[in-house]
Design an enzyme around this catalytic site. Sequence first.
Site, PDB file in Angstrom:
ATOM      1  N   ASP A  71       0.730  -1.215  -0.003  1.00 29.19           N
ATOM      2  CA  ASP A  71       0.105   0.200   0.093  1.00 29.19           C
ATOM      3  C   ASP A  71       0.976   1.231   0.014  1.00 29.19           C
ATOM      4  O   ASP A  71       1.708   1.343   0.885  1.00 29.19           O
ATOM      5  CB  ASP A  71      -0.749  -0.117   1.275  1.00 29.19           C
ATOM      6  CG  ASP A  71      -1.880   1.209   1.138  1.00 29.19           C
ATOM      7  OD1 ASP A  71      -1.507   2.316   0.762  1.00 29.19           O
ATOM      8  OD2 ASP A  71      -2.980   0.893   1.952  1.00 29.19           O
ATOM      9  N   HIS A  85      -2.782  11.692 -10.560  1.00 22.59           N
ATOM     10  CA  HIS A  85      -4.056  12.264 -10.884  1.00 22.59           C
ATOM     11  C   HIS A  85      -5.157  11.707 -10.336  1.00 22.59           C
ATOM     12  O   HIS A  85      -6.530  12.266 -10.198  1.00 22.59           O
ATOM     13  CB  HIS A  85      -4.227  12.503 -12.596  1.00 22.59           C
ATOM     14  CG  HIS A  85      -5.031  11.171 -12.991  1.00 22.59           C
ATOM     15  ND1 HIS A  85      -5.699  11.354 -13.974  1.00 22.59           N
ATOM     16  CD2 HIS A  85      -5.144   9.852 -12.568  1.00 22.59           C
ATOM     17  CE1 HIS A  85      -6.430  10.157 -14.306  1.00 22.59           C
ATOM     18  NE2 HIS A  85      -6.010   9.011 -13.548  1.00 22.59           N
TER      19      HIS A  85
END
Length: 340
Positions: free
Chosen positions: A230, A249
Amino acid sequence: MSGLDPSPIMQVGMGFFASKTLLSAVELGLFTKLASQPLTGQDIAAALQLSPRAVPDFPDALVALKFLERDGDGPEARYANTPESGFFLDRDSPAYIGGILEMANARLYRFWGDLTEALRTGKAQNETKVSGEPLFATLYADQARLEQFMNAMSGISAGNFKAFAGAFDFSKYSTLCDVGGATGLLACTVAAAHPHLRCTSFDLPKVVPIAMRRIEQTGLTDRVTAVGGDFFTDSLPQADVITMGMILHDWNLATKKALIRKAYDALPPGGAFVVIETLIDDARRENAFGLLMSLNMLIECGDAFDYTAADFAGWCREAGFRAFETVRLTGPSSAAIAYK
Ligand SMILES: C[S@@+](CC[C@H](N)C(=O)[O-])C[C@H]1O[C@@H](n2cnc3c(N)ncnc32)[C@H](O)[C@@H]1O
């Protein structure tokens, strides 16, 4: 007469007619069906289980839009793929890019119907509106949706990864880690083009088996690995080149900066941090697709947004990077590179 031409307004304003016709053709597998042989309108209706009302309008519209060719006129006419449709939209073609269109059809098309609400509220308009869960947790709770999202990413990114593998000078580097690497496509594409490189694809643990599958299929298991983790709670694997394809983004400014910092920490001096995105032009006037992609991130994530190469360089400079460059890839996409 004003001499002014309203057709661009009408073309974009009614553009969803054309968009949904193409998306339905992909959903129905029309281009895959036509890959084996040309078919009449009646054959198409029978093969795709369509109403007789669908022909000849549906295939003729695709002829007029230049996604199909038609030999002859009337009921005996035969429809065939154009070279581009056959290459990119036949599901059995190795160059298939329809994954992104399948996801656009299944998810984005409807979510964009709530764009006005997104503009008013600044809030996401996708599944997370109901679930209240973060996007990736929601998408990945269902294996079919996870696979659909992975195929969508491969569809939109394959050309860019190939262009990047050919455009970037890898000669002074020996390792690469693609962060948020999804199916491992970037790692495999770069490794295939540069036999001296060892590549790692880093993504959430649920995604790793999908990446392993691709790595095995491409026969690159000796130089490409997939690692689960993660990127918020784990540090990134150390590598000479860290890539992030359409990762920054997905997040707001604070999170973008935190990920840039993590990339900096994982690189040696001289190492390169590369983002591959539909980067908006610095003046924010030209790259319409990049700007619309940023609105798509509003629909998908609320506070996430696309950015310019100048924005990227500014954030990277704050993290300690010292030199920057931008390389155009396919269509509206570019790679922005920051050197440590
Ligand atoms: C928009 S996709 C981009 C996929 C690919 N890089 C490309 O350009 O086609 C974002 C990727 O980030 C991954 N991702 C999201 N949150 C993550 C996290 N916390 N840690 C690692 N990967 C994550 C997703 O699983 C997904 O594969």
